[in-house]
Scaffold this active site. Sequence first.
Site, PDB file in Angstrom:
ATOM      1  CB  CYS A  26      -9.760 -25.835 -62.988  1.00 40.62           C
ATOM      2  SG  CYS A  26     -10.222 -24.458 -64.001  1.00 40.62           S
ATOM      3  CB  CYS A  57     -12.501 -23.538 -60.298  1.00 45.08           C
ATOM      4  SG  CYS A  57     -13.309 -24.520 -61.466  1.00 45.08           S
ATOM      5  CD  GLU A  58     -20.652 -22.125 -60.824  1.00 48.73           C
ATOM      6  OE1 GLU A  58     -21.284 -22.903 -61.778  1.00 48.73           O
ATOM      7  OE2 GLU A  58     -20.576 -22.050 -59.548  1.00 48.73           O
ATOM      8  CG  HIS A  59     -17.542 -25.684 -64.063  1.00 42.03           C
ATOM      9  ND1 HIS A  59     -16.825 -24.654 -64.975  1.00 42.03           N
ATOM     10  CD2 HIS A  59     -18.460 -25.436 -63.853  1.00 42.03           C
ATOM     11  CE1 HIS A  59     -17.819 -23.238 -65.393  1.00 42.03           C
ATOM     12  NE2 HIS A  59     -18.347 -23.923 -64.824  1.00 42.03           N
ATOM     13  CG  HIS A  60     -12.613 -28.644 -63.123  1.00 41.64           C
ATOM     14  ND1 HIS A  60     -12.843 -27.437 -63.641  1.00 41.64           N
ATOM     15  CD2 HIS A  60     -12.305 -29.374 -63.745  1.00 41.64           C
ATOM     16  CE1 HIS A  60     -13.037 -27.574 -64.587  1.00 41.64           C
ATOM     17  NE2 HIS A  60     -12.661 -29.044 -65.062  1.00 41.64           N
ATOM     18  CG  HIS A 108      -9.158 -19.755 -64.072  1.00 38.98           C
ATOM     19  ND1 HIS A 108     -10.631 -19.841 -63.023  1.00 38.98           N
ATOM     20  CD2 HIS A 108      -9.518 -18.536 -64.019  1.00 38.98           C
ATOM     21  CE1 HIS A 108     -11.322 -18.787 -63.145  1.00 38.98           C
ATOM     22  NE2 HIS A 108     -10.534 -17.740 -64.015  1.00 38.98           N
ATOM     23  CD  GLN A 129     -11.374 -14.089 -63.835  1.00 39.34           C
ATOM     24  OE1 GLN A 129     -10.950 -15.887 -63.672  1.00 39.34           O
ATOM     25  NE2 GLN A 129     -10.718 -13.291 -64.369  1.00 39.34           N
TER      26      GLN A 129
END
Length: 208
Positions: free
Chosen positions: A169, A97-100, A167, A139
């Site tokens: 996260c 996940c690029e956010h977390h 996910h 995703q």
Amino acid sequence: GHEKCTFHHDLELDHRPPTREALLPDMSRAYRLLLSSLGENPDRQGLLKTPERAAKAMLFFTKGYDQSLEEVLNDAVFDEDHDEMVVVKDIEMFSMCEHHLVPFYGKVSIGYLPTKKILGLSKLARQIVEIFSRRLQVQERLTKQIAIAVTKAVQPAGVAVVVEGVHMCMVMRGVQKINSKTVTSTMLGVFRDDPKTREEFLNLVHSK
């Protein structure tokens, strides 16, 4: 024009990253700083080699940055007069996940309607999914990138991709129940335009 630019951006990076080995020293130092920032002692025995191990692991998790669609499709596209739907189900997928910067994982199902060209199934199942999942991702974008890659490879009458992901996260932070899944889909060509074709694909994907 604009479409071509968007198409290219969806498939490839705007630049090639440095070689993997060249990144290790800086990444290891960054992980050492992270350990210190958490209040840990990076010099204690259990953590001495952790920065380097973590850097090597992250490089493996994101090895898709070093691959291009053209490289993985070498010798995997065949001329064949076949016009029936081709479906590959439940391809294992692991991504970050690029956010977390924590993993998400799940399964990918791909269907396409050939027009004179077919993909070798092992390439379709493993390498197209691998090249785009082994990057920092969301995703929704991953689903679209896989569909566009298959379109680029064999110019089919249509492509359908469904991704089911878990996910970490969300699971680890208590937002979702552990067994919850996120489902995304991309339908191109006849799969978007023809409800019967789309229904046939979805029935095949969901059948046991």
